[in-house]
Write a protein that holds these residues in place. Sequence first.
Motif, PDB file in Angstrom:
ATOM      1  N   LEU A 144       0.764  -1.267  -0.149  1.00 43.41           N
ATOM      2  CA  LEU A 144       0.120   0.162  -0.076  1.00 43.41           C
ATOM      3  C   LEU A 144       0.821   1.401   0.061  1.00 43.41           C
ATOM      4  O   LEU A 144       0.409   2.298  -0.711  1.00 43.41           O
ATOM      5  N   PRO A 145       1.888   1.293   0.554  1.00 44.66           N
ATOM      6  CA  PRO A 145       2.621   2.683   0.648  1.00 44.66           C
ATOM      7  C   PRO A 145       3.450   2.874  -0.353  1.00 44.66           C
ATOM      8  O   PRO A 145       4.262   4.007  -0.723  1.00 44.66           O
ATOM      9  N   PHE A 146       3.668   1.630  -1.443  1.00 42.98           N
ATOM     10  CA  PHE A 146       4.725   1.882  -2.778  1.00 42.98           C
ATOM     11  C   PHE A 146       4.091   2.175  -3.791  1.00 42.98           C
ATOM     12  O   PHE A 146       2.876   1.599  -4.022  1.00 42.98           O
ATOM     13  N   ASP A 147       4.590   2.863  -4.625  1.00 41.78           N
ATOM     14  CA  ASP A 147       4.286   2.814  -6.073  1.00 41.78           C
ATOM     15  C   ASP A 147       4.920   1.789  -6.763  1.00 41.78           C
ATOM     16  O   ASP A 147       4.290   1.700  -8.052  1.00 41.78           O
ATOM     17  N   ALA A 148       5.779   1.215  -6.480  1.00 43.76           N
ATOM     18  CA  ALA A 148       6.581  -0.005  -7.444  1.00 43.76           C
ATOM     19  C   ALA A 148       7.229  -0.920  -6.562  1.00 43.76           C
ATOM     20  O   ALA A 148       7.209  -0.620  -5.176  1.00 43.76           O
ATOM     21  N   TRP A 149       7.475  -1.977  -7.360  1.00 48.92           N
ATOM     22  CA  TRP A 149       7.990  -3.224  -6.447  1.00 48.92           C
ATOM     23  C   TRP A 149       8.755  -4.023  -7.385  1.00 48.92           C
ATOM     24  O   TRP A 149       8.624  -4.139  -8.548  1.00 48.92           O
ATOM     25  N   LEU A 150       9.688  -4.779  -6.639  1.00 55.41           N
ATOM     26  CA  LEU A 150      10.798  -5.561  -7.333  1.00 55.41           C
ATOM     27  C   LEU A 150      10.298  -7.071  -7.115  1.00 55.41           C
ATOM     28  O   LEU A 150      10.269  -7.417  -5.938  1.00 55.41           O
ATOM     29  N   SER A 151      10.093  -7.675  -8.318  1.00 52.78           N
ATOM     30  CA  SER A 151       9.948  -9.319  -8.258  1.00 52.78           C
ATOM     31  C   SER A 151      10.992 -10.010  -8.590  1.00 52.78           C
ATOM     32  O   SER A 151      11.959  -9.584  -9.531  1.00 52.78           O
ATOM     33  N   GLY A 152      11.464 -11.043  -8.160  1.00 50.00           N
ATOM     34  CA  GLY A 152      12.529 -11.849  -8.701  1.00 50.00           C
ATOM     35  C   GLY A 152      12.303 -13.035  -9.753  1.00 50.00           C
ATOM     36  O   GLY A 152      12.990 -13.848  -9.851  1.00 50.00           O
ATOM     37  N   ARG A 153      11.057 -12.951 -10.458  1.00 50.27           N
ATOM     38  CA  ARG A 153      10.829 -13.736 -11.521  1.00 50.27           C
ATOM     39  C   ARG A 153      11.670 -13.945 -12.537  1.00 50.27           C
ATOM     40  O   ARG A 153      12.179 -12.783 -12.934  1.00 50.27           O
ATOM     41  N   LYS A 154      11.898 -15.025 -13.200  1.00 47.62           N
ATOM     42  CA  LYS A 154      12.819 -15.250 -14.423  1.00 47.62           C
ATOM     43  C   LYS A 154      11.900 -15.948 -15.664  1.00 47.62           C
ATOM     44  O   LYS A 154      11.339 -16.656 -14.934  1.00 47.62           O
ATOM     45  N   GLY A 155      12.131 -15.522 -16.782  1.00 44.77           N
ATOM     46  CA  GLY A 155      11.526 -16.053 -17.820  1.00 44.77           C
ATOM     47  C   GLY A 155      11.642 -17.821 -18.180  1.00 44.77           C
ATOM     48  O   GLY A 155      10.880 -18.482 -18.414  1.00 44.77           O
ATOM     49  N   ALA A 169       2.970  -2.868 -15.903  1.00 42.73           N
ATOM     50  CA  ALA A 169       1.997  -2.145 -14.864  1.00 42.73           C
ATOM     51  C   ALA A 169       1.180  -2.933 -14.763  1.00 42.73           C
ATOM     52  O   ALA A 169       0.428  -3.707 -15.210  1.00 42.73           O
ATOM     53  N   GLU A 170       0.957  -3.030 -13.107  1.00 42.64           N
ATOM     54  CA  GLU A 170      -0.216  -3.942 -12.832  1.00 42.64           C
ATOM     55  C   GLU A 170      -1.089  -3.131 -11.553  1.00 42.64           C
ATOM     56  O   GLU A 170      -0.432  -2.658 -10.603  1.00 42.64           O
ATOM     57  N   ASP A 171      -2.323  -3.223 -11.667  1.00 45.01           N
ATOM     58  CA  ASP A 171      -2.950  -2.337 -10.874  1.00 45.01           C
ATOM     59  C   ASP A 171      -2.722  -0.945 -10.651  1.00 45.01           C
ATOM     60  O   ASP A 171      -2.677  -0.556  -9.539  1.00 45.01           O
ATOM     61  N   GLY A 172      -2.170  -0.194 -11.543  1.00 48.49           N
ATOM     62  CA  GLY A 172      -1.742   1.247 -11.406  1.00 48.49           C
ATOM     63  C   GLY A 172      -0.437   1.223 -10.862  1.00 48.49           C
ATOM     64  O   GLY A 172       0.205   2.297 -10.538  1.00 48.49           O
ATOM     65  N   ARG A 173       0.185   0.089 -10.489  1.00 45.87           N
ATOM     66  CA  ARG A 173       1.737   0.171  -9.819  1.00 45.87           C
ATOM     67  C   ARG A 173       2.571  -0.553 -10.873  1.00 45.87           C
ATOM     68  O   ARG A 173       2.319  -1.457 -11.549  1.00 45.87           O
ATOM     69  N   LEU A 174       4.068  -0.139 -10.663  1.00 47.08           N
ATOM     70  CA  LEU A 174       4.812  -0.672 -11.554  1.00 47.08           C
ATOM     71  C   LEU A 174       5.531  -1.744 -10.870  1.00 47.08           C
ATOM     72  O   LEU A 174       5.806  -1.777  -9.976  1.00 47.08           O
TER      73      LEU A 174
END
Length: 248
Positions: A144-155, A169-174
Amino acid sequence: MAEAGRRPDVIDTAPAFSAVEAEALEDRFAGVPAPDMLRVVLGEMRGRIAAVSSFGAESAVLLHMVAAVDPATPVIFTDTGRMFPETLSYRDRLVEHLGLTNIRVFAPDAVRLAARDPSNERYAYDPDGCCEIRKVEPLTRALLPFDAWLSGRKGFQAGTRRALPRFEAEDGRLKLNPLADWRKPDLEAYFLRHDLPRHSLEAQGYPSIGCMPCTSPVRPGEDPRAGRWRGFDKIECGIHQVSSLGQR
């Protein structure tokens, strides 16, 4: 092209982030190595971005890159209450090893959990519902407090992730997937080069590690995530929207 009113050379997520802007960032950082990209992104978005980590088998790579830029970057961990003890031990060991100083642990809502999974056996007949209570909802609160987040997914981790972009862009968040184009040999080389500690379950055949009841060893030739929710038509916990994986 970025939307009117936004500076294309500066990451700006207010009031909401669009797919068009995610594609513009994909182009901006095309060919830029993940550590260099993170240096720019974490600098421009300090205070507005967090890393989300399961502290699984490959988590040390992204967390090491984050710590090298800013060890005070918020790192969110959702403790579902069904984690392997080895994962909790690895989390504590890795946090100390990397010098991370802002770990935020979120757990399921106790009242909701008691109402919807009183026997702790929902995973056996409704794994989607179990993940929603124990992982998706706590992460939603955490972000909730953040505009963006880092994920560790790999292809390479699963067939559904092959077209994974580095920016979404997902639900308005980067959402950033800095390691989207990394292969397993790249990760192994990074572990060796930086002498990073390994998750103890990895050597026992667990290349992808989630909750205890829904994680099993992976057989030779299977996708790295084949041991997750084995026996169910389920490939993600619900945090990542499968429909977004085919972008670009």
